[in-house]
Scaffold this active site. Structure first.
Site, PDB file in Angstrom:
ATOM      1  N   PRO A  10       9.888  53.628   6.815  1.00  0.00           N
ATOM      2  CG  PRO A  10      10.937  55.928   6.298  1.00  0.00           C
ATOM      3  CD  PRO A  10      11.153  54.393   7.024  1.00  0.00           C
ATOM      4  CG  ASN A  11       6.631  56.708   3.124  1.00  0.00           C
ATOM      5  OD1 ASN A  11       5.595  57.220   3.550  1.00  0.00           O
ATOM      6  ND2 ASN A  11       7.709  57.048   2.880  1.00  0.00           N
ATOM      7  NE  ARG A  18       6.561  54.259  -1.151  1.00  0.00           N
ATOM      8  CZ  ARG A  18       7.846  53.822  -0.674  1.00  0.00           C
ATOM      9  NH1 ARG A  18       8.117  52.906  -0.161  1.00  0.00           N
ATOM     10  NH2 ARG A  18       8.497  54.790  -0.746  1.00  0.00           N
ATOM     11  CE1 TYR A  23      10.105  50.792  -3.418  1.00  0.00           C
ATOM     12  CE2 TYR A  23       8.357  52.447  -3.759  1.00  0.00           C
ATOM     13  CZ  TYR A  23       9.776  52.198  -3.536  1.00  0.00           C
ATOM     14  OH  TYR A  23      10.612  53.148  -3.449  1.00  0.00           O
ATOM     15  CG  ASN A  72      13.185  48.238   2.841  1.00  0.00           C
ATOM     16  OD1 ASN A  72      13.932  49.220   2.781  1.00  0.00           O
ATOM     17  ND2 ASN A  72      12.434  47.608   1.794  1.00  0.00           N
ATOM     18  CB  ALA A  75      12.997  57.430   2.936  1.00  0.00           C
ATOM     19  CD  GLU A  96      21.401  48.587   2.968  1.00  0.00           C
ATOM     20  OE1 GLU A  96      22.513  48.606   3.267  1.00  0.00           O
ATOM     21  OE2 GLU A  96      21.181  49.288   2.104  1.00  0.00           O
ATOM     22  CG  HIS A  98      17.173  48.542  -0.572  1.00  0.00           C
ATOM     23  ND1 HIS A  98      16.629  49.555   0.402  1.00  0.00           N
ATOM     24  CD2 HIS A  98      18.364  48.726  -0.086  1.00  0.00           C
ATOM     25  CE1 HIS A  98      17.565  50.272   1.313  1.00  0.00           C
ATOM     26  NE2 HIS A  98      18.570  49.408   0.947  1.00  0.00           N
ATOM     27  NE  ARG A 105      13.552  53.928  -7.102  1.00  0.00           N
ATOM     28  CZ  ARG A 105      12.624  53.967  -6.201  1.00  0.00           C
ATOM     29  NH1 ARG A 105      12.731  53.196  -5.153  1.00  0.00           N
ATOM     30  NH2 ARG A 105      11.653  55.014  -6.074  1.00  0.00           N
TER      31      ARG A 105
HETATM   32  C1  DQA Z   1      13.141  51.067  -0.567  1.00  0.00           C
HETATM   33  C2  DQA Z   1      14.322  52.081  -1.471  1.00  0.00           C
HETATM   34  C3  DQA Z   1      14.336  53.366  -0.854  1.00  0.00           C
HETATM   35  O1  DQA Z   1      15.062  54.298  -1.756  1.00  0.00           O
HETATM   36  C4  DQA Z   1      13.086  54.143  -0.624  1.00  0.00           C
HETATM   37  O2  DQA Z   1      12.975  55.296  -0.223  1.00  0.00           O
HETATM   38  C5  DQA Z   1      11.949  53.270  -0.138  1.00  0.00           C
HETATM   39  C6  DQA Z   1      12.191  51.755  -0.609  1.00  0.00           C
HETATM   40  C7  DQA Z   1      13.056  49.745  -1.412  1.00  0.00           C
HETATM   41  O3  DQA Z   1      12.598  48.949  -0.874  1.00  0.00           O
HETATM   42  O4  DQA Z   1      13.317  49.856  -2.506  1.00  0.00           O
HETATM   43  O5  DQA Z   1      11.160  53.517   0.624  1.00  0.00           O
HETATM   44  O6  DQA Z   1      14.045  51.009   0.523  1.00  0.00           O
END
Ligand code: DQA
Length: 141
Positions: A10-11, A18, A23, A72, A75, A96, A98, A105
């Site tokens: 998501p997002n 964003r 990011y 990835n 959230a 995995e 990120h 964070r």
């Molecule tokens: C994320 C880190 C997560 O905590 C966050 O909710 C994201 C992006 C990252 O790529 O740094 O949406 O996965």
């Protein structure tokens, strides 16, 4: 040829727009063009969804035929027992990823429910985290 899929949660469709201080300002679509050029020996597919069940469906769909999955879960990393279970249920190894360093964070981001079920975790290198994940698959070439 190895087939790899990048699954973004998501997002992450908003990358480039964003929270650019966290990011970056490059869209994933633009980054993917360059990434594919760097690994001509790999078929690199891409899927993004904001919906937990769709991510689970995609993991099940590709998880018995692809050589590798780069996930990835965004959230959902911190909340989804369903995605963690899907990773355990499939055969394809999952890395995995990120973009940000989740450990630097907010505390809620320090816990990943999926890490115990994946082959490895790469975080904190910006979009390069995806590149590093692909490199981990090249070791078997
Ligand atoms: C994320 C880190 C997560 O905590 C966050 O909710 C994201 C992006 C990252 O790529 O740094 O949406 O996965």
């Amino acid at each position: 040829m190895k087939n790899i899929i990048i699954i973004n949660g998501p997002n992450l469709n908003l990358l480039g727009k964003r929270e650019t201080s966290i990011y970056g300002d490059v869209s994933f679509e633009n980054y993917l063009v360059e990434l594919k050029k760097s690994y001509p020996a790999f078929q690199i597919d891409y899927y993004q969804s904001n919906i937990e069940g769709e991510i689970i469906d995609k993991l099940q769909e590709v998880g018995f035929s692809y050589s590798g999955i780069i996930l990835n879960a965004a959230a959902y990393t911190h909340t989804s027992v369903g995605i963690a279970d899907a990773i355990s249920a499939i055969e394809t190894p999952v890395i995995e990823v990120h973009i940000s360093n989740i450990y630097s964070r907010e505390e809620i981001r320090h816990k990943s429910l999926i890490s115990k079920n994946v082959q490895g975790v790469i975080c904190g290198f910006g979009l390069k985290s995806y590149d590093l994940a692909i490199q981990s698959f090249t070791k078997d070439e």
